[in-house]
Design a protein around this motif. Structure first.
Motif, PDB file in Angstrom:
ATOM      1  N   HIS A  12      11.917 -29.230 -19.913  1.00  0.00           N
ATOM      2  CA  HIS A  12      10.883 -29.583 -19.054  1.00  0.00           C
ATOM      3  C   HIS A  12      11.578 -29.553 -17.801  1.00  0.00           C
ATOM      4  O   HIS A  12      11.085 -29.092 -16.810  1.00  0.00           O
ATOM      5  N   ASP A  13      12.410 -30.388 -17.724  1.00  0.00           N
ATOM      6  CA  ASP A  13      13.184 -30.414 -16.344  1.00  0.00           C
ATOM      7  C   ASP A  13      13.743 -29.292 -15.877  1.00  0.00           C
ATOM      8  O   ASP A  13      13.889 -29.007 -14.657  1.00  0.00           O
ATOM      9  N   ILE A  14      14.307 -28.391 -16.913  1.00  0.00           N
ATOM     10  CA  ILE A  14      14.875 -27.090 -16.310  1.00  0.00           C
ATOM     11  C   ILE A  14      13.780 -26.229 -15.910  1.00  0.00           C
ATOM     12  O   ILE A  14      13.952 -25.638 -14.614  1.00  0.00           O
ATOM     13  N   LEU A  15      12.474 -26.303 -16.513  1.00  0.00           N
ATOM     14  CA  LEU A  15      11.594 -25.309 -16.108  1.00  0.00           C
ATOM     15  C   LEU A  15      10.926 -25.825 -14.671  1.00  0.00           C
ATOM     16  O   LEU A  15      10.476 -25.107 -13.981  1.00  0.00           O
ATOM     17  N   LEU A  16      10.819 -27.087 -14.447  1.00  0.00           N
ATOM     18  CA  LEU A  16      10.485 -27.798 -13.307  1.00  0.00           C
ATOM     19  C   LEU A  16      11.349 -27.392 -12.132  1.00  0.00           C
ATOM     20  O   LEU A  16      10.793 -27.104 -11.014  1.00  0.00           O
ATOM     21  N   ALA A  17      12.502 -27.801 -12.290  1.00  0.00           N
ATOM     22  CA  ALA A  17      13.502 -27.116 -11.361  1.00  0.00           C
ATOM     23  C   ALA A  17      13.273 -25.629 -10.994  1.00  0.00           C
ATOM     24  O   ALA A  17      13.707 -25.241  -9.791  1.00  0.00           O
ATOM     25  N   ARG A  18      13.176 -24.707 -11.991  1.00  0.00           N
ATOM     26  CA  ARG A  18      13.060 -23.175 -11.703  1.00  0.00           C
ATOM     27  C   ARG A  18      11.569 -22.918 -11.159  1.00  0.00           C
ATOM     28  O   ARG A  18      11.791 -22.187 -10.007  1.00  0.00           O
ATOM     29  N   HIS A  19      10.442 -23.467 -11.417  1.00  0.00           N
ATOM     30  CA  HIS A  19       9.353 -22.994 -10.910  1.00  0.00           C
ATOM     31  C   HIS A  19       8.460 -23.946 -10.197  1.00  0.00           C
ATOM     32  O   HIS A  19       7.382 -23.772  -9.515  1.00  0.00           O
ATOM     33  N   GLY A  20       8.787 -25.365 -10.028  1.00  0.00           N
ATOM     34  CA  GLY A  20       7.886 -26.206  -9.577  1.00  0.00           C
ATOM     35  C   GLY A  20       6.503 -26.401  -9.681  1.00  0.00           C
ATOM     36  O   GLY A  20       6.081 -26.467 -10.985  1.00  0.00           O
ATOM     37  N   ASN A  21       5.838 -26.118  -8.675  1.00  0.00           N
ATOM     38  CA  ASN A  21       4.361 -26.314  -8.850  1.00  0.00           C
ATOM     39  C   ASN A  21       3.794 -24.962  -9.410  1.00  0.00           C
ATOM     40  O   ASN A  21       2.331 -25.140  -9.290  1.00  0.00           O
TER      41      ASN A  21
END
Length: 112
Positions: A12-21
């Motif tokens: 989850h953290d990795i994907l949030l860092a990659r794509h944000g909103n």
């Protein structure tokens, strides 16, 4: 003593860092050990759910039951068997005793 806690999903953290909103929804692929993110533009991205494959994650209740189910089954069977033997011994003792007071005492004992 290790505490039982919910495992953190690194993906989850990795994907949030990659794509944000730009993430519309996420789901965990437990078999594959990955987190899938569905993006606003219709594409899908994934990230591994572990930092390192050799990393020992904290224990959870589900992982303990999954690992030790045979032990819990044996303990349950032994406890049930012992309770059955004790009940049969009380019934046999009440039946073998010739004293009516002993029969009434053993057959009506409530346990509290």
């Amino acid at each position: 003593m290790p505490t039982l806690q919910r495992r953190q999903l690194v993906g989850h953290d990795i994907l949030l860092a990659r794509h944000g909103n730009h993430i519309s929804s996420m789901r965990v692929d437990r078999r594959g050990g990955r987190v899938l993110a569905f993006l606003d533009d219709g594409s899908v991205d994934s990230a591994p759910n572990m930092i390192s494959p050799g990393l020992r994650m904290p224990e959870t209740v589900r992982s303990i039951v999954r690992d030790d189910w045979k032990f819990f089954a044996v303990v349950t069977a032994c406890t049930t068997g012992f309770a059955g033997v004790m009940f049969a011994a009380a019934v046999a003792l009440a039946g073998n005793s010739g004293d009516p007071g002993m029969i009434a005492l053993l057959s009506s004992y409530s346990g509290s």
